[in-house]
Every structure is written in structure tokens, then in C-alpha cells.
Design an enzyme around this catalytic site. Structure first.
Site, PDB file in Angstrom:
ATOM      1  N   PHE A   1      -3.862  -0.812   6.998  1.00 54.67           N
ATOM      2  CA  PHE A   1      -4.442  -2.134   6.750  1.00 54.67           C
ATOM      3  C   PHE A   1      -5.512  -2.082   5.660  1.00 54.67           C
ATOM      4  CE2 PHE A   1      -2.777  -2.794  11.165  1.00 54.67           C
ATOM      5  CZ  PHE A   1      -1.763  -3.641  10.783  1.00 54.67           C
TER       6      PHE A   1
ATOM      7  N   LYS B   1       0.823  -1.220   0.000  1.00 53.88           N
ATOM      8  CA  LYS B   1       0.000   0.000   0.000  1.00 53.88           C
ATOM      9  C   LYS B   1       0.857   1.270   0.000  1.00 53.88           C
ATOM     10  CE  LYS B   1      -2.545   0.834   3.708  1.00 53.88           C
ATOM     11  NZ  LYS B   1      -1.901  -0.322   4.292  1.00 53.88           N
TER      12      LYS B   1
ATOM     13  N   TRP C   1       7.111  -0.757  -7.870  1.00 53.56           N
ATOM     14  CA  TRP C   1       8.195  -1.360  -7.091  1.00 53.56           C
ATOM     15  C   TRP C   1       9.443  -1.507  -7.959  1.00 53.56           C
ATOM     16  CZ3 TRP C   1      11.219  -5.743  -7.400  1.00 53.56           C
ATOM     17  CH2 TRP C   1      11.966  -6.070  -6.251  1.00 53.56           C
TER      18      TRP C   1
ATOM     19  N   THR D   1       4.043   1.491  -0.853  1.00 59.47           N
ATOM     20  CA  THR D   1       4.787   1.479  -2.114  1.00 59.47           C
ATOM     21  C   THR D   1       3.933   2.052  -3.244  1.00 59.47           C
ATOM     22  OG1 THR D   1       6.034  -0.451  -1.386  1.00 59.47           O
ATOM     23  CG2 THR D   1       6.013  -0.009  -3.750  1.00 59.47           C
TER      24      THR D   1
END
Length: 556
Positions: free
Chosen positions: A301, A71, A410, A73
Site C-alpha cells: 500500500f 507499485k 507497463w 509493476t
């Protein structure tokens, strides 16, 4: 193929001086308080007259799994991607807690080529905000116990003290303790305990305060316990709010850092969304909206926890109106929800993927149908994802009228976030019907029932005898019109971490209700959730080291 670690990538990056980053946002020099060359705090008083111009985009995720969702990232890479397509964008993130950094490996600075830096500083002491919060928390605890020791003129019942001490570390040994032992001069013996600093009400107070004056007023309202006749005792009764605010006067200022690509980033505040409200500070968000056209922020979360609290608590209190939501998912995690063990997630398994998809689709439906917000699913790409798997996710989401964007941030940084950025810009231009999931004028029990049914898709809520008495007491004291902050496992829509996917036929059990009068919400503890985590069998701390030149290794 051998990949560089996050810390190796971060340490190889040449950073822009932080004053240069601030200048790119139009922040005057007098508002920048340097913490070295690459970190700064902002004195927001110099920016108070600027109008808010930005569109707010929330990044949330599916239910977490050991496979990881990415999340933060995605939030960083999306912001870099927006800058790649010519947009004035800024990311507003939460500060990492030392607990997970030294416990289960995972910080909050992103990963790969989508990170905020200097990542070692951010993941460790940073600018000292959490230390200040812990000090303010423990000052209040010390003044409370000292008041009792010095004669207890307020009549505080030591068996009804609700305030705990705090330390920003996973330390299960401190969950339940007895202190004040050793004779009269050592204090009054009583049961006590510690919470991790990010679960402290003072963390929530700092994150929800609009300015220093509001922070002091919220500190004054904190309830530390009850008298023998049931009257709440506050920090104001102990004359503690002034000193607490003095400890927090610098911590309330937003922290400015940058991404690997030099994009400005606010990193400020950091409560866990499974045991607190899980958002960065209101001050950082509002300041970001003054300085950028697109502000990306995250909530902790999954969407049932972080997004629900961001929308129902933070947005309600701070008068924020999101323009769009990004829901992060991975093919690997969806297969895990479909029953595939972690060791086999790299193999194509369309059957398991289809079984796991309802978890994602339920989060999507909640954002669209409950909160009335447009959203896009960002698939955080892994090299092991197959074309058939990606097509299946896209097909199922499109059936709900939701686009899917492949996120390769990423591996590629902002360049890998271009497609997601373009979809977010498109969504931000659409009208939305943002609304809360429940009105405040409901009773405590009705609000709990509504959250459990509408967000978790449970059959209902069960209040045990203790929670039922607390609900009646809080109603009698006039706290029944506050929003609810659910403390629940992050690993399931239910309060049972073992129920993966989108479970049905369950109820949520509330075992404890506690008012956080300073923060302005009621905390409902469900299942076996705890406010002080423990370390795993092999803590991440065992792998962290530093050489004679001060260069850190093993930190992700």
C-alpha cells in the site's frame, strides 16, 4: 486500441529454465530445490558465508485509489531497467494472497510487460507457502482448544483467547463465529473467528525470522490468550512450536522465479500492510543483498503504511539500511485525490491534479524529512496523461528537491524503466541520514502519538477505553518497548477511508491493541479495519476459468 491482458502476455513469453536463472546469480546447484521447470526454493545454508554487497531500494506509493498505482509493476520494470543499463539487479517481492486474486481483481505479479512469471502459479498456489502458514496457524488453534477440552491445566480463560484460525480467502462469514457446539465430545463452546492467512502472526513470524532456529523461537513466543489471573499463555506452554516449525521448514526458504525479461526475482512472504507489516521476508532480502548489487523491494500500500512499517519494523529488526526510495504515483490517481470521479479520470484536469498533489507531496516529505532518505517520484505513465499534467507533477516535486522520472515499464518493460533506473543509481551514490520515526524506549501511547502526528499528520491519537486498558496491561507485562504495527485503512492518511488527499484536522482512534510477541510488535487496530476481508458484489473469481488443457484465463 486493444491491449493484451497480463495473462496473455505472460503465457506468450518463453521462460528460462530456473536453474539457468539461479546460475546467473552464482547460486550453486545444490542450493536449488526445483518446483517444476520455472520455480525453485533456495537452501540458503549454501549461501550463508557470502558477504552482503547490494544497495537496497524500497518501492512504495501514494495513497491507493481505484485507479491503481502499479507499485509491483514499477518494481519489476525498474529491476529490468537496471539490467538494461548494465547493473546486476534483483527484485524481491511479496507473494500474492488468494483473497484479492478471487476478490477485487488484482494480484502481486506486476502487469503488462513488467511481470514476474509464471504468473498463474505465483498468483495461485505457488510453492505452497501460504498453505503451510495456514496449517501451522490452525495446528496451534487446534492444540489450544484441545488443551481446554482435556482439562485446561493451564487455566486458560476462554473469554480471553486472542488466537484465531486462518484461511487465505476473503470470507466475511468467518469473521465472528461460535464453535465447539454439539455436546461435550465436540469441544468447549466459545466465540471464535478467522483471519485471512496474510494477517496471521505466523506470516509475520516467517517474514521476520532470520533462520529456522529463530523461526522456532518466535513461534514459541506467540501468545494465544490469557489465564484467569491474567498470565499470557504461549505456544511454548502448549508445546506447539516444534510441530509448527516442522510445517514451516520449507516455507521459510525463499522462492526464485524470473521476470518476463529473465531477470531473477525472489517472491517470498506476503502480509498486507493495512493489517500487518506488509513486507517480503527478511531472509529473501538479505539473500538478495548477497547476490546482486542493486536489490529492489516493495512494501504494501502507501508510504504511510507499507514504507513506515518497512523502515520502522523490518529495517530496525533486520539491520537493513536502504539507499533510496521510489514513490510511485499516477496522474489519474492524483486527480482522483483531487475530487475527480473514476469515470472522468481520462480527461485533462489541471485544477483537480493540483488539489490531489498534496497527497504525493506529503508522502515525499515523510520519506525525506522523517526518515532521512533520498527519493524519486516514478510517474507510472498512462496513454491519457497530458504533457501539461506531467509538467505540473514534475514542477511541484522539484520544489521539494525531488526528481520525477516517467516510468513506461507497463508498455515497454525494462526499456521503459531506463530513466528511472539511472536516477535510482544516482540516488544510491548519495549519502543519507536514515533514521526511524520513533525510538523504542517511548511508551506505547507516545509511539502511537508520534506515528499519528509525524506520518499521518493527524492532530493526535485517541485510545478508547478498551485500548487504554490493553496499553496498561501490555506495559505491565513488559511489552511496551516493542515497535508498533498500525492496522489502518489504506485509502487515507486518516482512519476514515473517505478522507482523500492530505487531510487535516483529524485524530486517529485506536480501538484495540494486541501483542504479537512472536513477530515482535504490537498491533494497533484503528477505525473499522478488519483482519478478514469480504468478497465484492462481483468477485474476480467469476471471470476465472481453465480449459481442458489446463490453460487458465481471466486471471488479470
Amino acid at each position: 486500441m486493444a491491449y493484451k491482458t497480463d495473462i496473455e502476455i505472460a503465457q506468450e513469453t518463453k521462460l528460462r529454465p530456473i536453474n539457468e536463472v539461479a546460475a546467473s546469480l552464482g547460486i550453486p546447484d545444490e542450493a536449488v530445490e526445483n518446483y517444476g521447470r520455472y520455480k525453485a526454493k533456495l537452501d540458503i545454508r549454501a549461501l550463508k558465508d557470502l558477504p552482503e554487497k547490494g544497495k537496497l531500494i524500497l518501492v512504495t506509493a501514494i495513497t491507493p485509489t481505484p485507479a491503481g498505482e502499479g507499485k509491483t509493476t514499477t518494481s519489476v520494470g525498474l529491476t529490468d531497467g537496471l539490467r538494461k543499463i548494465g547493473k546486476n539487479a534483483l527484485v524481491a517481492l511479496r507473494e500474492p494472497s488468494l483473497g484479492p486474486v478471487f476478490g477485487i481483481k488484482g494480484g502481486a505479479a506486476g502487469g503488462g510487460y513488467a511481470q514476474v512469471v509464471p504468473m498463474e502459479d505465483i498468483n495461485l498456489h505457488f510453492t505452497g507457502d501460504f498453505h503451510a502458514i495456514g496449517a501451522a496457524n490452525n495446528l496451534l488453534a487446534a492444540m489450544l482448544d484441545n488443551h481446554i477440552q482435556q482439562g485446561n491445566s493451564l487455566g486458560i480463560d476462554v473469554k480471553q483467547i486472542t488466537w484465531k484460525r486462518a484461511v487465505d480467502m476473503n470470507d466475511r462469514q468467518l469473521r465472528h463465529i461460535v464453535d465447539g457446539l454439539g455436546g461435550k465430545a465436540q469441544g468447549v463452546p466459545r466465540e471464535d473467528g478467522f483471519e485471512i492467512t496474510v494477517a496471521s502472526e505466523i506470516m509475520a513470524v516467517l517474514c521476520l525470522a532470520s533462520d529456522l532456529k529463530d523461526l522456532k523461537a518466535r513461534c514459541a513466543r506467540i501468545i494465544v490468550g490469557y489465564t484467569y489471573d491474567g498470565r499470557p499463555v504461549t505456544a511454548h506452554d502448549l508445546k506447539a512450536e516444534g510441530a509448527m516449525t516442522a510445517l514451516l521448514k520449507d516455507a521459510i526458504k525463499p522462492n526464485l522465479v524470473q521476470t518476463l525479461e529473465g531477470t531473477p526475482a525472489f517472491v517470498h512472504g506476503g502480509p498486507f500492510a493495512n493489517i500487518a507489516h506488509g513486507c517480503n521476508s527478511v531472509i529473501a532480502t538479505h539473500t538478495a543483498l548477497k547476490l546482486a548489487d542493486y536489490v529492489i523491494t516493495e512494501a504494501g500500500f502507501a508510504a504511510d503504511l507499507g514504507a513506515e512499517k518497512f523502515l520502522d519494523i523490518k529495517c530496525r529488526m533486520a539491520d537493513l539500511h536502504p539507499s533510496a526510495v521510489v514513490i510511485v504515483a499516477t496522474v489519474r490517481a492524483l486527480k482522483y485525490h483531487g475530487g475527480v470521479p473514476k469515470t472522468e479520470l481520462n480527461s485533462e484536469n489541471l485544477e483537480a491534479l493540483e488539489k490531489g498533489l498534496p497527497n504525493l507531496l506529503q508522502h515525499v516529505s515523510n520519506i525525506k524529512d522523517v526518515f532521512g532518505l533520498p527519493c524519486v517520484v516514478a510517474i507510472n505513465a498512462f496513454p491519457t496523461d497530458t504533457e501539461a499534467e506531467l509538467q505540473m507533477v514534475e514542477k511541484k516535486c522539484r520544489e521539494l528537491g525531488v526528481n520525477v522520472a516517467l516510468s513506461e515499464v507497463w508498455a515497454k518493460g525494462g526499456e521503459g524503466g531506463r530513466v528511472l533506473a539511472e536516477e535510482v543509481v544516482r540516488l544510491c551514490e548519495q549519502p543519507n541520514d536514515f533514521r526511524f520515526s520513533y525510538p523504542l524506549d517511548m511508551s506505547i501511547e507516545e509511539k502511537l502519538e508520534t506515528i499519528c502526528r509525524r506520518i499521518y499528520h493527524a492532530d493526535g491519537v485517541i485510545l478508547d477505553a478498551n485500548a487504554g486498558k490493553q496499553a496498561a496491561q501490555l506495559t505491565e507485562l513488559g511489552f511496551d518497548k516493542l515497535p508498533i504495527c498500525m492496522a489502518k485503512t489504506q485509502y487515507s492518511f486518516s482512519d476514515n477511508a473517505a478522507l482523500l488527499g492530505a487531510p487535516k484536522g483529524f485524530s486517529i482512534t485506536v480501538r484495540n491493541l494486541k501483542v504479537s510477541a512472536g513477530a515482535g510488535f504490537i498491533v494497533a487496530l484503528t477505525g473499522d479495519i478488519m483482519t478478514m476481508p469480504g468478497l465484492p458484489k462481483v468477485p474476480a473469481a467469476e471471470k476465472i476459468d481453465v480449459d481442458e488443457n489446463g490453460r487458465i484465463s481471466g486471471l488479470f
